[in-house]
Motif scaffolding. Structure first.
Motif, PDB file in Angstrom:
ATOM      1  N   GLY A 111       0.817  -1.234  -0.011  1.00  0.00           N
ATOM      2  CA  GLY A 111       0.155   0.022   0.210  1.00  0.00           C
ATOM      3  C   GLY A 111       0.753   1.306   0.029  1.00  0.00           C
ATOM      4  O   GLY A 111       2.109   1.146   0.165  1.00  0.00           O
TER       5      GLY A 111
ATOM      6  N   ILE B 268      -1.035   4.605   4.105  1.00  0.00           N
ATOM      7  CA  ILE B 268      -2.558   3.785   4.080  1.00  0.00           C
ATOM      8  C   ILE B 268      -2.746   3.146   5.330  1.00  0.00           C
ATOM      9  O   ILE B 268      -3.912   2.464   5.246  1.00  0.00           O
TER      10      ILE B 268
ATOM     11  N   GLY C 126      -7.290   2.277   0.090  1.00  0.00           N
ATOM     12  CA  GLY C 126      -7.978   3.496   0.789  1.00  0.00           C
ATOM     13  C   GLY C 126      -9.307   2.761   1.471  1.00  0.00           C
ATOM     14  O   GLY C 126      -9.969   1.958   0.776  1.00  0.00           O
TER      15      GLY C 126
ATOM     16  N   VAL D 132      -7.193   7.560   2.767  1.00  0.00           N
ATOM     17  CA  VAL D 132      -5.832   7.262   3.272  1.00  0.00           C
ATOM     18  C   VAL D 132      -6.102   7.521   4.977  1.00  0.00           C
ATOM     19  O   VAL D 132      -6.116   8.667   5.357  1.00  0.00           O
TER      20      VAL D 132
END
Length: 835
Positions: A45, A49, A274, A305
Motif C-alpha cells: 500500500g 495507508i 484506501g 488514506v
C-alpha cells in the motif's frame, strides 16, 4: 488542555480495521496454513495507508497460541542484520523460545565486530537473558584466552547441567565450523541458527514475524526487481523461517522471484487500499466530527488514506469549533498544523530532520532555537499519533508528516538544524569515549554515524572528516557502525542534495570516502578481491586523506594478491605526494614492500625515517614500523633482534589500544617461536587463532596455522602438521594471499621430506620459488629454497636459475655470506629427522 490522539485512538482504530475484512481474512488463512516451509503475506500500500497500524492490529488479533515479534526497518540500525536478529531474539526469547545455539553463534559474531570489548556479562548481548551464555561467562572468568566458538562450546560441558541441551550444543556441526568462517559466512550461519531455534520451537507454538517499512531497506528497486544486496540478509533469513508466517509491509509488491522462482509459491500479495467512503464517514463520526458537509469534505480530501483522516480528527480535537473544509490531503496537513501551538509546530519542523530522537535530542534542538524544551512540551509532542514510540524512550515521525514539516523549513534553517544535531551527536560520542555510558538506549545507535549523517546534510563535514569519524566509531560501536556510515554515504550520493550555500560535498570525494571505508573493512577481513573491486582506478590524486587511504587500501589489496610492482608504485606515490596524516602509513608500506623484495638495508633506513616523523599520537604507526623491522630481521634469521623489535611493537600497540595490531603481534610471536621454540609456538599459534577468528582476518588465520604447522613439523607431529597446513591453505585461499600460500608450501615441503617424500618435497619447493618470483617477493627465501634443494639432494635447474636472478636483489646488513650461514642452520633444524 486538548485531548490527545492516543486517548481516542482505540475505537477509531477498531472501526478502521473492521473495513479491511478481505485482508483480515487473508491473514487468517495464512495463519491456518502455517506448515513446514516459509510463508510470507506481503501487505502492499502507499505511504500513509495504514500499513504500520495494520501490522499492529494483526498482531493484537493473533491468538495467544502463536508467538509474535516485530521488526521496524524505518530505524536505520534495524537495517543491519546483527541488530535485526538481536531485536527478534529478544522478543521471541521473552515468550519462551530458547536460543542456546544462536546465542553462542551471535556472541562469536558480536566479538568479531567489537574486538575492542571484553566478553563479559556487561558487554555481551543476551548475557542476562540467556542462561547458557550467563553460565558460560561465569565459568569463563579468569581464562587467558576466550571467545572462540570452540571455547564457548567446550565450556558448556561445565555450565549446562541438562544433558539433552548440552549434547545438542556440543554436537551441533554449525557451531564447530564457526571459527573457520569469514564474517560474511558467519552472518549466514547466525541467521541459520536463529531460524533453526525458531523452527524447533514452532512444534509447540507457531510464530509470526511482522516486518514494517521494507522500502526503507530498499528505497529504489532496480528494473526487474533487483535490489543490489541491501535486502540479501532479509531474504536469507525469511527464506529459512519454517513453521511460521512473515507479514511484510511494503509500498511496492515484492519481486523476489527474480532471484529464485520458488519465492512465487511462498509470497502471497495483499493490497491495502484506501478506506471506502462509508468507512471514512463512520470513522469521522465516531471521532466526533458529525457535520455532514465537513465529513464529506474531509473524506474526499483524504482519498481514503487513514493518516490524513486521523490528522483531520486531531485538528477537530484541537479546535472543535473551527469551521471550514480541507480540499486536499496537503490542506489536511496544513490545517492540522494551524491548530497546533506555534512553538510546537516549530519544534516539530526542526525535529523532522532527525531520523530518530529522544528527550535529549529534543532539548538540544529546543535550546538551539530558543523554543520550549521542557518535559510538558515533550509529553505533548510525543502524544501525537504520528510520533511513533520506539524502545528506550526514542521516537520517529511518520514519513508523510516529515515531508510536510520539512517543506516549511528554508534550506538555511534545515542546514542549521543538521549542524546542531551533529554537535549533539558529537558531544554524546565524546562522552561515551570518556567512559560515560549514561543511556543504554544508545547501545544500538552509533552517535558518530548520526554525526556523519547530519554533517553531510548540514554541509559542515568534509570527505576527510568521514574516515576519522569512522575510526572512532569502530571503537564505540564496532565494525557495523562503519557499514552504516557507508550505507548513508551511498544513499546520499544516490539522491544528491546540495545544501544552501553551494556544493560543499563534491560527489567524487564522497564516493571515494565510501569506497575507502568499505575497502579497508574488506582488507581487515582478508577479502582481497572485494577490496580490489572497490579500487579499480589507482591513478587518482592522493593529496587528501581519503585519496591517500583509498590508494593505500587498493595497493595493499594488490600486494596481497601478488601484484607487488603495482603496489610499490602506489605506495611510493602516496609517500612522495601526500603530506598529511596518511604519509607515515604510506612510508611504512613502502619500507615493508622494500623488505619483502629483498632490500633490507633500504627498508630499515626508511623505517627509521618514518619512525622519526611519527608524533606522539602515532603510536599505531610506530608499532607498525617496529613490527616491520621485526619481520625483516626474522627473514634475515636474526631472531634475537627480531624478538626485541616485536616486543617494542607490542608495547606501542598496547599504548594505543590497537586491537588489530595486538592481534597481529600474537601471530608474529607464533611465527618467530616456530624457529626458536616449537612447543611455545604451537601454544601461541592457538592463542593467535582465537584472536584472529574473532576479527575474521582470514590472511592472519592462514599465517597462524602455517606457524603451528611449522612448529609441529619440527616436533615430529606430522599428522597434526599436515592438518594445520591444510587449514592454512584454506584460509589463505579465502584471503587471496598468494605469497602466503607459497610460503606455506615451502615449509610443507620440509614436512614431506621428513616423511620420506623427496619427489613431493622437490615439487613444492619449485612451486613456491615460482610463486615468489611471479609475486616479486621474498628473493631471500628463493635463495633458501635453492639451498634446501641442495641439502635434500633434489636436482632442479629451474631453482638454480631462479636463485641467480634473486641474488642481486638481496641486500642484507652484514652481507650475503653471513645470511647464508644463518639460513643453513635454520634449514638443518627443519630438515633433520627425515624418515
Amino acid at each position: 488542555m486538548p485531548i490527545r490522539p492516543q486517548y481516542r485512538r482505540v475505537s477509531a482504530l477498531q472501526r478502521e480495521f473492521f473495513d479491511r475484512e478481505g485482508l483480515l481474512a487473508a491473514y487468517g488463512e495464512e495463519l491456518r496454513a502455517i506448515g513446514g516451509g516459509p510463508r510470507i503475506l506481503n501487505v502492499v500500500g502507499v505511504g500513509g495507508i495504514g500499513k504500520s497500524r495494520l501490522l499492529q492490529e494483526l498482531r493484537n488479533r493473533t491468538p495467544d497460541s502463536h508467538r509474535t515479534a516485530r521488526l521496524d526497518l524505518q530505524l536505520p540500525t534495524m537495517r543491519q542484520q546483527e541488530d535485526a536478529l538481536a531485536v527478534l531474539r529478544m522478543e521471541f526469547g521473552a515468550q519462551g523460545v530458547r536460543f542456546d545455539r544462536f546465542d553462542i553463534a551471535y556472541a562469536v559474531l558480536w566479538q568479531r565486530v567489537h574486538p575492542q570489548l571484553q566478553m563479559n556479562r556487561r558487554n555481551t548481548p543476551f548475557a542476562e537473558e540467556s542462561d547458557v551464555l550467563s553460565k558460560i561467562l561465569d565459568d569463563a572468568m579468569g581464562l587467558p584466552v576466550f571467545g572462540t566458538a570452540a571455547g564457548l562450546v567446550r565450556l558448556t560441558g561445565r555450565a549446562i547441567k541438562n544433558r539433552q541441551r548440552r549434547q545438542l550444543i556440543q554436537a551441533d556441526p554449525t557451531l564447530h565450523e564457526l571459527d573457520d568462517l569469514s564474517n560474511a559466512e558467519l552472518g549466514h550461519a547466525v541467521s541459520y541458527l536463529f531460524a533453526e531455534e525458531l523452527r524447533s520451537s514452532a512444534s509447540e507454538r507457531p510464530y509470526v514475524v511482522y516486518v514494517d517499512a521494507y522500502e526503507a531497506l530498499v528505497p529504489a528497486p532496480l528494473p526487474g526487481g533487483r535490489n543490489f544486496v541491501a535486502d540479501a540478509w532479509l531474504r536469507d533469513l525469511l527464506g529459512q523461517l519454517h513453521g511460521g508466517l512473515t507479514v511484510l509491509a511494503s509500498r511496492e509488491p515484492l519481486r523476489w522471484a527474480v532471484y529464485d522462482e520458488e519465492w512465487a509459491a511462498v509470497i502471497r500479495r495483499a493490497d491495502l487500499d484506501g478506506l471506502p467512503m462509508s468507512a471514512r464517514l463512520d470513522l469521522l463520526a465516531q471521532a466526533g466530527i458529525t457535520e455532514i458537509p465537513r465529513q464529506r469534505s474531509i473524506a474526499e480530501a483524504s482519498a481514503g488514506v487513514p493518516f490524513y483522516l486521523h490528522l483531520a480528527v486531531d485538528t477537530h480535537l484541537q479546535n472543535p469549533g473551527r469551521s471550514g473544509h480541507a480540499g486536499t490531503s496537503e490542506e489536511i496537513v496544513q490545517r492540522f498544523l494551524q491548530h497546533v501551538a506555534a512553538d510546537e509546530v516549530r519544534i516539530l519542523e526542526l525535529l523532522s530532520t532527525a531520523r530518530t530522537f529522544d528527550l535529549h535530542v529534543f532539548q538540544a534542538v529546543g535550546r538551539a532555537f530558543d523554543l520550549p524544551a521542557n518535559l510538558l512540551t515533550w509529553e505533548s509532542l510525543t502524544a501525537y499519533s504520528f510520533a511513533y514510540p520506539l524502545s528506550d524512550g526514542w521516537y520517529r515521525l511518520h514519513q508523510l508528516m516529515i515531508g510536510a514539516l520539512q517543506r516549511h523549513l528554508s534550506p538555511a534553517v534545515r542546514r542549521r538544524v543538521h549542524r546542531e544535531l551533529r554537535l549533539h551527536w558529537e558531544a554524546l560520542a565524546r562522552d561515551m569515549e570518556g567512559g560515560d555510558r549514561r543511556t543504554a538506549s544508545t547501545a544500538r545507535i552509533s552517535p558518530l554515524r548520526e554525526a556523519v549523517y547530519h554533517g553531510l546534510h548540514g554541509g559542515d563535514i568534509t570527505a576527510d572528516d568521514i574516515p576519522r569519524h569512522a575510526d572512532r566509531a569502530v571503537a564505540l560501536n564496532g565494525r557495523q557502525a562503519v557499514d552504516g556510515i557507508v550505507e548513508d554515504l551511498r544513499a546520499y550520493l544516490a539522491v544528491p542534495v546540495v545544501p544552501a550555500g553551494g556544493d560543499d560535498h563534491p560527489p567524487a570525494a564522497l564516493r571515494d570516502a565510501a569506497d575507502c571505508l568499505e575497502a579497508e573493512s574488506k582488507l581487515e577481513l582478508g577479502d582481497t578481491a572485494g577490496a580490489i573491486a572497490l579500487t579499480p582506478s589507482l591513478d587518482r590524486p592522493v593529496r587528501t586523506l581519503v585519496g591517500a587511504r583509498l590508494a593505500l587500501a587498493g595497493a595493499n589489496a594488490r600486494r596481497i594478491a601478488g601484484e607487488s610492482s603495482l603496489a610499490a608504485t602506489i605506495f611510493e606515490r602516496v609517500w612522495t605526494e601526500h603530506a598529511g596524516e596518511a604519509r607515515a602509513a604510506a612510508g611504512s608500506c613502502v619500507a615493508d614492500l622494500r623488505m619483502w623484495q629483498g632490500d633490507f638495508q633500504g627498508a630499515f633506513a626508511l623505517a627509521d625515517e618514518v619512525h622519526g616523523l611519527c608524533t606522539a599520537e602515532d603510536a599505531v604507526v610506530r608499532g607498525d614500523v617496529k613490527r616491520l623491522m621485526h619481520l625483516g630481521h626474522r627473514f634475515l634469521m636474526d631472531f634475537e633482534s627480531s624478538a626485541r623489535l616485536l616486543a617494542e611493537a607490542e608495547a606501542e600497540y598496547r599504548e594505543a589500544e590497537a586491537v588489530v595490531g595486538l592481534a597481529n603481534v600474537r601471530t608474529n610471536w607464533a611465527e618467530l617461536w616456530a624457529f626458536t621454540s616449537p612447543g611455545d609456538a604451537v601454544e601461541e599459534a592457538a592463542a593467535a587463532l582465537a584472536v584472529q577468528r574473532d576479527l575474521g582476518a582470514q590472511h592472519e588465520i592462514g599465517k597462524a596455522y602455517t606457524a603451528m604447522a611449522m612448529a609441529q613439523t619440527r616436533m615430529g607431529e606430522y599428522e597434526r602438521a599436515a592438518s594445520s597446513f591444510d587449514s592454512a591453505e584454506a584460509a589463505l585461499e579465502r584471503a587471496g594471499y598468494r605469497s602466503g600460500r607459497a610460503r606455506a608450501a615451502m615449509f610443507r615441503a620440509f614436512l614431506l621430506w621428513r616423511r620420506g617424500d623427496r619427489e613431493g618435497a622437490g615439487r613444492l619447493l619449485v612451486h613456491a620459488a615460482r610463486e615468489f618470483e611471479e609475486c616479486q617477493v621474498y628473493p631471500s627465501l628463493i635463495l633458501a629454497i635453492h639451498r634446501a634443494a641442495d641439502m635434500i639432494g633434489v636436482s632442479a635447474p629451474e631453482l638454480a636459475t631462479a636463485a641467480d636472478r634473486a641474488r642481486p636483489a638481496v641486500r642484507p646488513p652484514g652481507g650475503l655470506a653471513a645470511l647464508q650461514h644463518r639460513t643453513d642452520a635454520v634449514l638443518s633444524a627443519f630438515l633433520e629427522g627425515a624418515g
